[in-house]
Enzyme design. Structure first.
Site, PDB file in Angstrom:
ATOM      1  N   GLU A 190       0.881  -1.174   0.000  1.00 27.02           N
ATOM      2  CA  GLU A 190       0.000   0.000   0.000  1.00 27.02           C
ATOM      3  C   GLU A 190       0.919   1.225   0.000  1.00 27.02           C
ATOM      4  OE1 GLU A 190      -2.494   0.352   3.460  1.00 27.02           O
ATOM      5  OE2 GLU A 190      -3.790   1.883   2.581  1.00 27.02           O
ATOM      6  N   HIS A 208      -4.732  -4.636  -0.339  1.00 27.73           N
ATOM      7  CA  HIS A 208      -4.328  -3.573  -1.277  1.00 27.73           C
ATOM      8  C   HIS A 208      -3.420  -4.084  -2.405  1.00 27.73           C
ATOM      9  CE1 HIS A 208      -6.234  -0.400   0.977  1.00 27.73           C
ATOM     10  NE2 HIS A 208      -5.675  -0.869   2.072  1.00 27.73           N
TER      11      HIS A 208
HETATM   12 ZN    ZN Z   1      -6.899  -1.876   5.392  1.00 27.84          ZN
END
Ligand code: ZN
Ligand code: NAG
Ligand code: NAG
Ligand code: NAG
Length: 509
Positions: free
Chosen positions: A341, A366
């Protein structure tokens, strides 16, 4: 002058070359279409009919966006587009569609903002408005002395600007996000301040139950029938001075889930991923791992696995805890790591992706940076590791501006085991799964990606959930019934609309 014969030959040559050209071109397009998420699915007759309706709406929005980019909602910041999204026909169809499971969200951000805000009207809620983030807390007869705690209800009456200020402190939503949050660190600071503010609000035992119940109810109403969420198990308290330990906190979740399933028997359940803060020292992480092991023993059907949480770039990478994590991997702990992320390619946090995959994570939260790593990408696909894409979260937290540039589009085009998830919908004004699904469908997929993509996303969410084979079978069967009902409903409505149109002698659309 070429002779007639020469001309004829030339023509045949050009035409056949160009025929080859077009057929090769068509074949490549067809190949790409079948290789995207859902591309290999065959639709039934009824599904085809619903698909026609869906695609009529989708093409209309895309065509309009091409002429008036201002109108293209999935290309805008969510805060500015939300109201219009709610009017979109594609969005409203997605709302009705059985979406399966929600697999990535967090304990403090599960509900709509409205639902969270309503909780600030409860009796005996106090606020500390010192410098720094606001704090909220319930007290009984005795109010703590550590701050000048003021009753929220009193402030609301005596100070007309208080309510507005409190609201601002509990959400990231602003009119001009590009100005308010000029950098990623600024938006994360505001985000973490909200968590400080809501911890004491949600951590009050009666609220804790009510809140979790509402979270499941909102999902249910958004046609999501199963939840897997991450949490830090914060201290829950009551006004008699009791502090609930992590086991009791899970117990509160568990009891609330049981109650919810009595009230909504077709809800398929919920599981919990224990997710301590990633910015802790080795010793504290070890303590959390001990808690995890005990939780897993005590609630085997509710505890799904382990993860770490917090701004990745500002926390410790997975390698910091590798001595703790490898033994967990060896004893079969299911990991659901947040990883990648980040926009800092090649940094230690970017390489969390590699460690997550080496540690056999079941899914990656992510995986925003995954497409920059061809080897890790290959390994992830080979190990059938699902990617939890959270489009609105990534935009609000400033990894990407226009969702059409979201790297998840590459994963969708390559049939990665993708699921779409909301992360912390409360704080950006979303609710349930439909907003993220809409944005993914409109902004992260090809123009021609259709109902098959949505169907596959729903199926993926069940397939990659942390459920047993028999739970999965039940969920699939139940989902199929919901799906059939959904098709009926859409077709029925379309007929009614057409009939209405006919009766006032307009053209059916
Ligand atoms: Zn999260
Ligand atoms: C919030 O409270 C209002 C007023 O009581 C109510 O009408 C509304 O349905 C509540 N909303 C949610 C999401 O709980
Ligand atoms: C009213 O509330 C606002 C926002 O919290 C605060 O800035 C202001 O100082 C308060 N006014 C009074 C008179 O307390
Ligand atoms: C934990 O211990 C390992 C090995 O001694 C060390 O490399 C790492 O930096 C430590 N992690 C933290 C967060 O201090």
């Amino acid at each position: 002058m070429p002779t007639r014969v020469e001309l004829f030959c030339f023509c045949v040559f050009v035409c056949s070359v160009s025929a080859d050209y077009w057929s090769e071109r068509d074949a490549i397009i067809a190949k790409e279409q079948t290789r995207s998420v859902g591309g290999h699915l065959r639709l039934t007759d009824r599904e085809e009919k619903v698909n026609k309706i869906l695609m009529r709406y989708k093409y209309k929005e895309l065509d309009d966006g091409l002429v008036h980019p201002k109108n293209f909602l999935a290309g805008q910041h969510f805060f500015n587009a939300k109201k219009e999204i709610e009017r979109s026909k594609v969005f409203n169809l997605i709302k009705k569609l059985p979406k399966g499971a929600s697999l990535h969200s967090h304990d403090m951000g599960l509900v709509s903002f409205e639902c969270l805000y309503n909780l600030t009207y409860k009796d005996n809620l106090y606020v500390c408005t010192n410098d720094g983030p606001y704090r909220l807390q319930f007290f009984g007869d005795k109010v703590d002395k550590d701050c000048d705690w003021q009753l929220v209800s009193t402030l609301r009456q005596s100070n007309s600007s208080f309510d507005c200020e409190l609201k601002k402190r509990l959400t990231l939503v602003v009119d001009d996000p590009h100005v308010a949050y000029s950098t990623l660190n600024k938006v994360w600071k505001a985000f973490e301040d909200i968590f400080v503010a809501v911890t004491g609000l949600l951590g009050y035992e009666p609220i804790w139950r009510e809140y979790f119940y509402e979270a499941m109810k909102e999902l249910y109403e958004d046609n999501v029938k199963y939840l897997e969420f991450r949490g830090i198990l914060p201290q829950v308290y009551d006004t008699n001075g009791k502090i609930y330990d992590p086991f009791e906190v899970v117990g509160l979740y568990y009891d609330t889930l049981k109650k919810f399933m009595e009230d909504y028997p077709d809800f398929q359940g919920a599981k919990f991923i224990y997710t301590p803060y990633r910015k802790l020292d080795n010793k504290t992480i070890q303590d959390h791992i001990v808690i995890y092991e005990k939780l897993k023993t005590r609630y085997p059907d509710f505890i799904a696995g382990f993860d770490l949480v917090g701004q990745e770039d500002a926390g410790f990478p997975l390698t910091s805890f590798i001595n703790e994590l490898i033994p967990m991997q060896q004893n079969g702990t299911p990991f659901f790591f947040h990883a990648g992320e980040t926009n800092w390619q090649g940094a230690t946090t970017d390489l969390n992706l590699l460690d997550a995959v080496l540690l056999d994570t079941k899914r990656i939260g992510h995986a925003f940076a995954l497409v920059k790593h061809p080897e890790i990408m290959k390994m992830a696909k080979h190990k059938d590791i699902a990617v939890e894409i959270c489009p609105i979260s990534n935009q609000v937290l400033k990894l990407v501006d226009d969702i059409r540039n979201h790297p998840g589009a590459v994963l969708v085009a390559n049939d990665y085991p993708v699921v779409i998830a909301p992360d912390d919908p409360t704080f950006w004004g979303a609710k349930g799964l439909s907003y993220d699904w809409y944005i993914a469908f409109m902004g992260m997929a090809s123009r021609d990606d259709d109902l098959r993509l949505l169907k596959q996303l729903a199926e993926n969410s069940i397939k990659y959930s942390a459920t047993t084979t028999s739970e999965k079978n039940d969920m699939f069967q139940h989902w199929q019934e919901d799906w059939n009902r959904f098709l009926d409903e859409v077709l029925k409505e379309e007929n009614i609309i057409n009939c209405k149109c006919n009766s006032i002698r307009c053209q059916p659309n």
